[in-house]
Design an enzyme around this catalytic site. Structure first.
Site, PDB file in Angstrom:
ATOM      1  N   HIS A 106       0.823  -0.947  -0.025  1.00  0.00           N
ATOM      2  CA  HIS A 106       0.022  -0.037   0.080  1.00  0.00           C
ATOM      3  C   HIS A 106       0.801   1.116  -0.098  1.00  0.00           C
ATOM      4  CE1 HIS A 106      -1.593   3.375   2.777  1.00  0.00           C
ATOM      5  NE2 HIS A 106      -2.751   3.219   1.922  1.00  0.00           N
ATOM      6  N   HIS A 145      12.403  -1.658   4.557  1.00  0.00           N
ATOM      7  CA  HIS A 145      12.698  -0.798   5.592  1.00  0.00           C
ATOM      8  C   HIS A 145      14.026   0.069   5.097  1.00  0.00           C
ATOM      9  CE1 HIS A 145       9.562  -0.965   8.792  1.00  0.00           C
ATOM     10  NE2 HIS A 145       9.481  -1.989   8.275  1.00  0.00           N
TER      11      HIS A 145
END
Length: 300
Positions: A106, A145
């Site tokens: 998303h 990340h």
């Protein structure tokens, strides 16, 4: 003063670029485009892809809406906005894969400006991206990340820890006491130190999404899976639906402003399931997802 036209130009270009890159990666299906107008003001460009080589269902939406008053979802945490007219624009996407070893992803970047005669305009940027795996891979989480951290460079070293934590806090399914996924970045109400810096950061977040997701799609797309893996994917998708319909600010904002329902609910997966009192087997990969991967941690 904010340059609204520059923001809109960037967002339309971002939608084009992301759709082109995802089509090239999927290799089978194409996005359809649905232009729409909003009766209360504004409109948008919804793009949806289905039954692709990798993507089961995905949408990449651009919207630019405006109105005479802010909805309750916006004024609840910003009461000073009550009584102001508003313009809101953004790109929002969700990509649901066929393969349960490929994560759902998303991304959203958005800009709001609220105005009232005789007062300075109130404006801000928001957005972020997050990853929702059904089966965890350490290297995928670390890659995601690392890209998240790189996306934060325009705001300096303090930005990634702050917005990573905000993402972990935001994508928490309170009634389940569990995370929706492994996080990434979430930011809102950003208008400091100035428009240019804030705009550059929003652009960096938008530009880094495909750098994060496409290597993972390529790596996991051919992983073999069985019926039990698909069944678990459907249950975890149920958690995704629960979060979006109960907590997600963007969904609530869209519904409360009379937004286009088809575009707002585009984020929901096609095939989803709930099983009464579902429990994972001890020592299984399914248990490892919730007990290890979905526990917030420092991945980089």
């Amino acid at each position: 003063m904010p340059h609204v036209s520059r923001v809109k130009e960037y967002l339309l270009n971002l939608q084009d670029r992301i759709c082109n890159e995802l089509e090239a990666t999927d290799g089978q299906s194409k996005f359809i485009t649905d232009q729409w107008q909003r009766e209360q003001g504004g409109g948008g460009r919804t793009r949806v892809i289905t039954d692709g080589g990798i993507i089961e269902k995905g949408g990449v939406n651009f919207s630019h809406v405006f109105g005479d008053s802010m909805p309750a979802s916006a004024t609840a945490h910003r009461p000073e906005l009550a009584g102001r007219s508003f313009k809101a624009m953004g790109v929002s996407l969700v990509i649901h894969p066929h393969n349960p070893f490929v994560p759902t992803s998303h991304m959203n970047v958005r800009f709001f400006i609220a105005e009232k005669e005789g007062h300075e305009p109130v404006w801000w940027f928001g957005g972020g991206f997050d990853l929702t795996p059904y089966y965890g891979f350490q290297e995928d989480c670390e890659h995601w990340h690392l890209i998240s951290k790189k996306a934060c460079e325009p705001l300096g070293d303090a930005a990634y820890p702050k917005y990573k934590q905000w993402c972990d806090d935001y994508f928490h399914i309170k009634h389940r006491n569990e995370q929706r996924g492994i996080g990434g970045l979430f930011f809102d109400d950003l208008n400091l130190p100035d428009f240019e810096t804030s705009f550059e950061f929003m652009k960096s977040v938008g530009d880094h999404y495909t750098k994060g997701i496409i290597p993972i799609l390529e790596k996991r797309k051919n992983t073999e899976y069985a019926a039990e893996h698909k069944a678990f994917q459907k249950i975890r998708r149920g958690r995704y639906v629960e979060f979006n319909l109960v907590y997600d600010r963007g969904t609530l904002f869209g519904l409360q402003t009379g937004g286009r329902t088809e575009s707002i609910l585009m984020s929901l997966p096609s095939d989803v399931g709930w099983e009464y009192n579902f429990q994972t087997k001890k020592g299984s990969e399914e248990e490892k997802l919730t007990d290890y991967y979905l526990v917030p941690k420092d991945w980089v």
